[in-house]
Write a protein that holds these residues in place. Structure first.
Motif, PDB file in Angstrom:
ATOM      1  N   UNK A  97       0.684  -1.256  -0.047  1.00  0.00           N
ATOM      2  CA  UNK A  97       0.074  -0.059  -0.050  1.00  0.00           C
ATOM      3  C   UNK A  97       0.888   1.214   0.196  1.00  0.00           C
ATOM      4  N   UNK A  98       0.401   2.181  -0.873  1.00  0.00           N
ATOM      5  CA  UNK A  98       1.303   3.402  -0.938  1.00  0.00           C
ATOM      6  C   UNK A  98       0.104   4.365  -0.321  1.00  0.00           C
ATOM      7  N   UNK A  99       0.409   5.149   0.674  1.00  0.00           N
ATOM      8  CA  UNK A  99      -0.770   6.146   0.920  1.00  0.00           C
ATOM      9  C   UNK A  99      -0.056   7.786   0.977  1.00  0.00           C
ATOM     10  N   UNK A 100      -1.204   8.593   0.480  1.00  0.00           N
ATOM     11  CA  UNK A 100      -0.948   9.935   0.651  1.00  0.00           C
ATOM     12  C   UNK A 100      -1.651  10.535   1.599  1.00  0.00           C
ATOM     13  N   UNK A 101      -1.043  11.317   2.640  1.00  0.00           N
ATOM     14  CA  UNK A 101      -1.827  11.768   3.826  1.00  0.00           C
ATOM     15  C   UNK A 101      -1.665  13.152   4.010  1.00  0.00           C
ATOM     16  N   UNK A 102      -2.831  13.900   4.261  1.00  0.00           N
ATOM     17  CA  UNK A 102      -2.762  15.528   4.498  1.00  0.00           C
ATOM     18  C   UNK A 102      -3.209  15.634   5.698  1.00  0.00           C
ATOM     19  N   UNK A 103      -2.412  16.354   6.690  1.00  0.00           N
ATOM     20  CA  UNK A 103      -2.690  16.783   8.044  1.00  0.00           C
ATOM     21  C   UNK A 103      -2.915  18.412   7.982  1.00  0.00           C
ATOM     22  N   UNK A 104      -3.806  19.033   8.721  1.00  0.00           N
ATOM     23  CA  UNK A 104      -3.655  20.368   8.557  1.00  0.00           C
ATOM     24  C   UNK A 104      -3.014  20.846  10.081  1.00  0.00           C
ATOM     25  N   UNK A 105      -2.189  21.887   9.903  1.00  0.00           N
ATOM     26  CA  UNK A 105      -1.417  22.373  10.986  1.00  0.00           C
ATOM     27  C   UNK A 105      -2.094  23.896  11.222  1.00  0.00           C
ATOM     28  N   UNK A 106      -1.310  24.298  11.982  1.00  0.00           N
ATOM     29  CA  UNK A 106      -1.867  25.998  12.404  1.00  0.00           C
ATOM     30  C   UNK A 106      -1.822  26.666  10.925  1.00  0.00           C
ATOM     31  N   UNK A 107      -0.653  26.843  10.373  1.00  0.00           N
ATOM     32  CA  UNK A 107      -0.444  27.821   9.383  1.00  0.00           C
ATOM     33  C   UNK A 107      -0.363  27.107   8.052  1.00  0.00           C
ATOM     34  N   UNK A 108      -0.161  25.720   8.064  1.00  0.00           N
ATOM     35  CA  UNK A 108       0.308  24.757   7.101  1.00  0.00           C
ATOM     36  C   UNK A 108      -0.516  23.615   6.819  1.00  0.00           C
ATOM     37  N   UNK A 109      -0.454  23.034   5.711  1.00  0.00           N
ATOM     38  CA  UNK A 109      -0.745  21.622   5.430  1.00  0.00           C
ATOM     39  C   UNK A 109       0.243  20.876   5.277  1.00  0.00           C
ATOM     40  N   UNK A 110       0.295  19.457   6.194  1.00  0.00           N
ATOM     41  CA  UNK A 110       1.392  18.789   6.001  1.00  0.00           C
ATOM     42  C   UNK A 110       1.173  17.532   5.101  1.00  0.00           C
ATOM     43  N   UNK A 111       1.954  17.191   4.234  1.00  0.00           N
ATOM     44  CA  UNK A 111       1.878  16.215   3.245  1.00  0.00           C
ATOM     45  C   UNK A 111       3.006  15.029   3.474  1.00  0.00           C
ATOM     46  N   UNK A 112       2.260  13.775   3.727  1.00  0.00           N
ATOM     47  CA  UNK A 112       3.170  12.605   3.937  1.00  0.00           C
ATOM     48  C   UNK A 112       2.892  11.722   2.825  1.00  0.00           C
ATOM     49  N   UNK A 113       4.183  11.305   2.237  1.00  0.00           N
ATOM     50  CA  UNK A 113       3.790   9.930   1.122  1.00  0.00           C
ATOM     51  C   UNK A 113       4.455   8.924   1.751  1.00  0.00           C
ATOM     52  N   UNK A 114       3.808   7.845   2.022  1.00  0.00           N
ATOM     53  CA  UNK A 114       4.142   6.550   2.686  1.00  0.00           C
ATOM     54  C   UNK A 114       4.166   5.406   1.755  1.00  0.00           C
ATOM     55  N   UNK A 115       5.423   4.688   2.109  1.00  0.00           N
ATOM     56  CA  UNK A 115       5.211   3.278   1.415  1.00  0.00           C
ATOM     57  C   UNK A 115       5.650   2.148   2.197  1.00  0.00           C
ATOM     58  N   UNK A 116       5.291   0.951   1.832  1.00  0.00           N
ATOM     59  CA  UNK A 116       5.831  -0.166   2.582  1.00  0.00           C
ATOM     60  C   UNK A 116       6.785  -0.947   1.983  1.00  0.00           C
ATOM     61  N   UNK A 117       7.698  -0.255   1.231  1.00  0.00           N
ATOM     62  CA  UNK A 117       8.865  -0.665   0.340  1.00  0.00           C
ATOM     63  C   UNK A 117      10.077  -0.966   1.109  1.00  0.00           C
ATOM     64  N   UNK A 118      10.987  -1.077   0.239  1.00  0.00           N
ATOM     65  CA  UNK A 118      12.447  -1.599   0.896  1.00  0.00           C
ATOM     66  C   UNK A 118      12.944  -0.649   1.673  1.00  0.00           C
ATOM     67  N   UNK A 119      12.463   0.616   1.906  1.00  0.00           N
ATOM     68  CA  UNK A 119      13.045   1.444   3.022  1.00  0.00           C
ATOM     69  C   UNK A 119      14.530   1.835   2.484  1.00  0.00           C
ATOM     70  N   UNK A 120      15.094   2.748   3.463  1.00  0.00           N
ATOM     71  CA  UNK A 120      16.438   3.141   2.931  1.00  0.00           C
ATOM     72  C   UNK A 120      17.261   3.077   3.919  1.00  0.00           C
ATOM     73  N   UNK A 121      18.680   2.484   3.598  1.00  0.00           N
ATOM     74  CA  UNK A 121      19.677   2.113   4.551  1.00  0.00           C
ATOM     75  C   UNK A 121      19.889   3.493   5.181  1.00  0.00           C
TER      76      UNK A 121
END
Ligand code: ADP
Length: 490
Positions: free
Chosen positions: A403-427
């Protein structure tokens, strides 16, 4: 050469100027002292000896029966010169004409004495100071005393006394030559010597700083920027030293930057050539084969070769576009075009574009965002590029069916964007470098072999142009999360 250096040296220039000034002021001082001393003595003489003429005129009348009484006159002259050999006594008629003199007649040059100073003298009290004609010379003044000789209350003439006559002058002249002048010159010489030594010493201390400045500035001229000038106070020279030190610091900093840029440029050229060489070699190989076996290859084979050439060309075009995009973003004159837009809509568009690829790999692309999110202000085209790069990476580094997800969370003066995956990860050893240009991590899956190492560099540059930061959290085999924030429309 040595003499020229001496002449050019500020130390000796200021020293010489100072010496000339000292001699000049010394000479003026001696002159003014001698002059004021002379005036002082003259005025004092006139004040003390003012009544002399009055005394003579009262005690002895040189006129008898409208004529000059020669005997009385001789007596007057002799007793006056006996009392004070420095004085000269003259007898004038009421118009100022000289009638007789205590000095030999041939020494008398002026036969007419001006009446103005005489009247002034007679008209003022003992506080005034008047110079009268000196009968010894055609033009010249002397300190004098005068009194009218009265007969029956009528002015018969004047007793005119030069208080400092020729004898007095020759005596004072001798004193001046034998005492005053040598003493003045001697004390002036000693003062001059002491002042010269002192001023040269002070100058030496002052110019020491300048010499240090010259040495260091010369070193800078030879590209040796290691030395700095120590600053003890805040005088003008120290301020120059501070400016020189700052200049050297800036030059060293710029030189470092230039070296870094040069190093980057060389790396960039090496990376670009390496990146382009592989697809170009493959294209060249397949085109040569096609040409060699022209007419001998099966249609299927020809199609396969041409597809390889086409993919290679697409890859090359992609690389060149990425490089061009990065250089555009790097340019100092690059301007953002921020505008208000709904991030939700943009994300839906990006997802739509990736749909075929997602379906092909059995991946699941999920969106997690609250409803009615406020608009953000950003360059929509560039943010689309960031999302594309992040989703593209997530797809390439994720195993099938994850699963790949795009998540948006409202902050006080910004919107936070997270792009998450369940892939190989990074060393962890790759993590600090993944945003560097051309950096490719150690993971190698069949789907990520087409990476250029530029995607994250471009995304990170775009986000930093929006005054935010692209960050990552990742661990091998668990997946990665890339995040950034965008400002809300104010
Ligand atoms: P590339 O085209 O090689 O993917 P990028 O700049 O996009 O270049 O990424 C740089 C490196 O970061 C990649 O080589 C890879 O090692 C790592 N990376 C980027 N995104 C991911 C991800 N989602 N999962 C795992 N590794 C990633």
């Amino acid at each position: 050469m040595r003499v020229k250096n001496l002449i050019d040296s500020l130390y000796w220039k200021i020293g010489a100027l100072f010496l000339v000034l000292l001699i000049f002021t010394g000479a003026i001082f001696i002159y003014v002292t001698a002059f004021t001393a002379e005036m002082y003595v003259q005025e004092a003489t006139q004040k003390v000896s003012r009544p002399i003429a009055q005394y003579i005129a009262l005690k002895a009348n040189p006129f008898k029966d409208n004529k000059i009484d020669q005997k009385m006159l001789r007596l007057i002259f002799d007793s006056a010169s006996m009392m004070n050999p420095g004085v000269e006594v003259y007898l004038l008629d009421p118009q100022g004409t000289l009638l007789a003199s205590s000095v030999p007649w041939k020494q008398v040059e002026r036969k007419m004495i001006a009446l103005d100073p005489i009247n002034k003298f007679l008209g003022c009290d003992r506080n005034c100071f008047v110079l009268g004609d000196d009968p010894h010379v055609i033009s010249g003044d002397k300190v004098f005393s005068v009194a009218p000789v009265l007969t029956n209350n009528e002015i018969r003439g004047y007793v005119y006394v030069i208080l400092r006559g020729g004898e007095y002058d020759s005596a004072t002249g001798m004193i001046f030559d034998s005492y005053f002048l040598p003493l003045s010159l001697k004390s002036f010489g000693i003062t001059l010597l002491i002042s010269a030594v002192m001023s040269l010493l002070v100058l030496r201390i002052l110019t020491r700083k300048l010499r240090k400045l010259t040495v260091v500035a010369n070193a800078y001229g030879r590209r040796d920027f290691s030395e700095r000038i120590s600053v003890s106070s805040r005088d003008e020279i120290d301020r120059i030293a501070i400016a020189l030190n700052q200049m050297a610091d800036t030059i060293v900093e710029y030189m470092g930057e230039i070296e870094n840029t040069d190093q980057l440029r060389r790396e960039l050229v090496a990376n670009v050539s390496h990146d382009l060489r592989t697809p170009l070699a493959s294209i060249q190989g397949y085109v040569e084969t096609l040409l060699l076996k022209l007419g001998k290859l099966k249609l299927e084979e020809q199609k396969e070769y041409l597809n390889i050439v086409l993919n290679g060309t697409i890859k090359l075009v992609g690389r060149v576009e990425e490089l061009f995009e990065l250089s555009k973003l790097d340019a100092a004159q690059f301007v953002l075009n921020p505008e208000p837009f709904a991030l939700t809509d943009l994300i839906q568009d990006v997802i739509l574009k990736f749909n075929p690829e997602v379906e092909k790999t059995n991946l699941q692309l999920a969106v997690d965002m609250p409803k009615n999110l406020p608009l953000v202000s950003a360059d929509i085209g560039l943010i689309e590029r960031v999302l594309q790069n992040l989703v593209d990476n997530a797809i390439r580094y994720s195993p099938e069916k994850s699963v790949i997800s795009i998540r948006i969370s409202p902050l006080v003066e910004n919107l936070r964007v997270d792009v998450l995956d369940e892939g190989s990860g990074i060393f962890s050893e790759d993590l600090p470098f993944i945003f560097d240009r051309f950096y490719r991590g150690q993971q190698d899956t069949s789907r990520n072999s087409r990476g250029s190492g530029l995607g994250l560099a471009i995304a990170s540059k775009i986000i930093s142009l929006h005054n935010s930061e692209l960050s990552v959290e990742s661990s091998p085999d668990k997946g990665s999360c890339f995040s950034f924030t965008l400002p809300l429309v104010s």
